[in-house]
Design a protein around this motif. Structure first.
Motif, PDB file in Angstrom:
ATOM      1  N   GLN A 297      -1.950   1.688  -3.237  1.00 37.24           N
ATOM      2  CA  GLN A 297      -1.697   1.596  -1.804  1.00 37.24           C
ATOM      3  C   GLN A 297      -1.933   2.950  -1.152  1.00 37.24           C
ATOM      4  OE1 GLN A 297      -0.910  -1.477  -0.754  1.00 37.24           O
ATOM      5  NE2 GLN A 297      -1.224  -0.757   1.317  1.00 37.24           N
TER       6      GLN A 297
ATOM      7  N   PRO B  91      -1.329   4.390   2.615  1.00 39.10           N
ATOM      8  CA  PRO B  91      -0.904   4.090   3.987  1.00 39.10           C
ATOM      9  C   PRO B  91      -1.911   4.612   5.007  1.00 39.10           C
ATOM     10  CG  PRO B  91       0.566   5.694   2.957  1.00 39.10           C
ATOM     11  CD  PRO B  91      -0.431   5.301   1.934  1.00 39.10           C
ATOM     12  N   CYS B  92      -2.105   3.858   6.055  1.00 31.51           N
ATOM     13  CA  CYS B  92      -3.056   4.236   7.101  1.00 31.51           C
ATOM     14  C   CYS B  92      -2.570   5.498   7.811  1.00 31.51           C
ATOM     15  CB  CYS B  92      -3.205   3.099   8.112  1.00 31.51           C
ATOM     16  SG  CYS B  92      -4.319   3.501   9.485  1.00 31.51           S
TER      17      CYS B  92
ATOM     18  N   CYS C 130      -2.052   4.446  11.907  1.00 31.93           N
ATOM     19  CA  CYS C 130      -0.948   3.623  12.411  1.00 31.93           C
ATOM     20  C   CYS C 130       0.234   3.552  11.441  1.00 31.93           C
ATOM     21  CB  CYS C 130      -1.430   2.215  12.751  1.00 31.93           C
ATOM     22  SG  CYS C 130      -1.794   1.170  11.312  1.00 31.93           S
TER      23      CYS C 130
ATOM     24  N   SER D 275       0.486   1.774   8.709  1.00 29.07           N
ATOM     25  CA  SER D 275       0.598   0.500   8.004  1.00 29.07           C
ATOM     26  C   SER D 275       0.251   0.656   6.523  1.00 29.07           C
ATOM     27  CB  SER D 275      -0.357  -0.529   8.628  1.00 29.07           C
ATOM     28  OG  SER D 275      -0.380  -1.719   7.847  1.00 29.07           O
ATOM     29  N   GLY D 276       0.933  -0.105   5.706  1.00 27.72           N
ATOM     30  CA  GLY D 276       0.625  -0.135   4.282  1.00 27.72           C
ATOM     31  C   GLY D 276      -0.323  -1.271   3.934  1.00 27.72           C
ATOM     32  N   ASP D 277      -0.732  -2.049   4.932  1.00 28.19           N
ATOM     33  CA  ASP D 277      -1.641  -3.178   4.714  1.00 28.19           C
ATOM     34  C   ASP D 277      -3.075  -2.657   4.761  1.00 28.19           C
ATOM     35  OD1 ASP D 277      -2.774  -5.669   4.415  1.00 28.19           O
ATOM     36  OD2 ASP D 277      -2.342  -6.320   6.477  1.00 28.19           O
ATOM     37  N   THR D 278      -3.488  -2.023   3.656  1.00 29.73           N
ATOM     38  CA  THR D 278      -4.799  -1.382   3.583  1.00 29.73           C
ATOM     39  C   THR D 278      -5.517  -1.816   2.312  1.00 29.73           C
ATOM     40  OG1 THR D 278      -3.909   0.538   2.426  1.00 29.73           O
ATOM     41  CG2 THR D 278      -3.968   0.658   4.835  1.00 29.73           C
TER      42      THR D 278
ATOM     43  N   CYS E 120      -7.807  -0.193   7.139  1.00 30.76           N
ATOM     44  CA  CYS E 120      -6.490  -0.702   7.511  1.00 30.76           C
ATOM     45  C   CYS E 120      -6.657  -2.091   8.107  1.00 30.76           C
ATOM     46  CB  CYS E 120      -5.842   0.238   8.533  1.00 30.76           C
ATOM     47  SG  CYS E 120      -4.238  -0.335   9.124  1.00 30.76           S
ATOM     48  N   HIS E 121      -5.875  -3.046   7.603  1.00 28.84           N
ATOM     49  CA  HIS E 121      -5.931  -4.409   8.139  1.00 28.84           C
ATOM     50  C   HIS E 121      -5.170  -4.512   9.466  1.00 28.84           C
ATOM     51  CE1 HIS E 121      -7.830  -6.327   4.643  1.00 28.84           C
ATOM     52  NE2 HIS E 121      -7.198  -5.377   3.959  1.00 28.84           N
ATOM     53  N   ALA E 122      -4.192  -3.646   9.685  1.00 31.25           N
ATOM     54  CA  ALA E 122      -3.383  -3.709  10.911  1.00 31.25           C
ATOM     55  C   ALA E 122      -4.155  -3.198  12.124  1.00 31.25           C
ATOM     56  CB  ALA E 122      -2.089  -2.925  10.728  1.00 31.25           C
ATOM     57  N   CYS E 123      -4.705  -1.981  12.044  1.00 30.26           N
ATOM     58  CA  CYS E 123      -5.423  -1.419  13.203  1.00 30.26           C
ATOM     59  C   CYS E 123      -6.938  -1.550  13.053  1.00 30.26           C
ATOM     60  CB  CYS E 123      -5.014   0.030  13.449  1.00 30.26           C
ATOM     61  SG  CYS E 123      -5.569   1.220  12.197  1.00 30.26           S
TER      62      CYS E 123
END
Length: 171
Positions: free
Chosen positions: A130, A132-133, A136, A138-141, A158-161
């Motif tokens: 993992q 982190p972005c 932003c 986010s850990g959804d990367t 990053c999937h969030a931004c």
């Protein structure tokens, strides 16, 4: 003696401000590759650098930049040496360096893997699961490429931004 000590401190301060050629937002001190600056008994200023990895192509630029800065500051005898032991680790990046990386959209590395003394085992699995972005948080990367613009970086998204970013690999 006090003058020599003050002069050595001044030389160190000058060398600490040299930017890294591949990550110019960082100084060599931020990156942790500047090992030391001392004066030899004959007055030669000796700066010691450690490459981020064996064969790092930026070492020639680092040596030249440190030498040029010290000479421009009036030091006539300068010797920039490469130090390989102990090897550099991403743990040597200062907190300020980590902050600057994130500020410039590059995810700083996590803790370096701990190894027992002796030969380094070949590991073919990812070193980090993992990242982190840095934009932003986010850990959804996801990693999109194990290799970035330099050997020490990888490409992530990053999937969030939805922004792509680089991260410095742990060494």
């Amino acid at each position: 003696m006090v003058t020599a000590l003050a002069d050595t401190r001044r030389a160190r301060q000058i060398a600490e401000q040299v930017p890294d050629p591949e990550l110019p937002m960082l100084t060599l001190a931020d990156l942790g590759v500047l090992r030391g600056v001392e004066a030899d008994t004959d007055g030669t200023v000796v700066a010691r650098l450690t490459p981020t990895y064996s064969g790092c192509p930026a070492m020639a630029e680092m040596r030249a930049a440190v030498s040029a800065r010290l000479r421009a500051a009036g030091y006539t005898r300068v010797d920039v040496r490469t130090v390989l032991d102990p090897p550099w680790s991403t743990d040597w990046i200062t907190p300020e360096g980590r902050r600057k990386l994130a500020e410039h959209g590059i995810a700083p590395p996590g803790p370096a893997p701990r190894r027992a003394p002796g030969p380094v085992p070949l590991v073919l699995s990812p070193t980090r699961h993992q990242a982190p972005c840095p934009r932003c948080g986010s850990g959804d990367t996801e990693e999109t490429s194990r290799f970035g613009a330099t050997s020490c970086k990888a490409l992530w998204r990053c999937h969030a931004c939805r922004e792509p970013f680089e991260y410095v690999k742990e060494i």
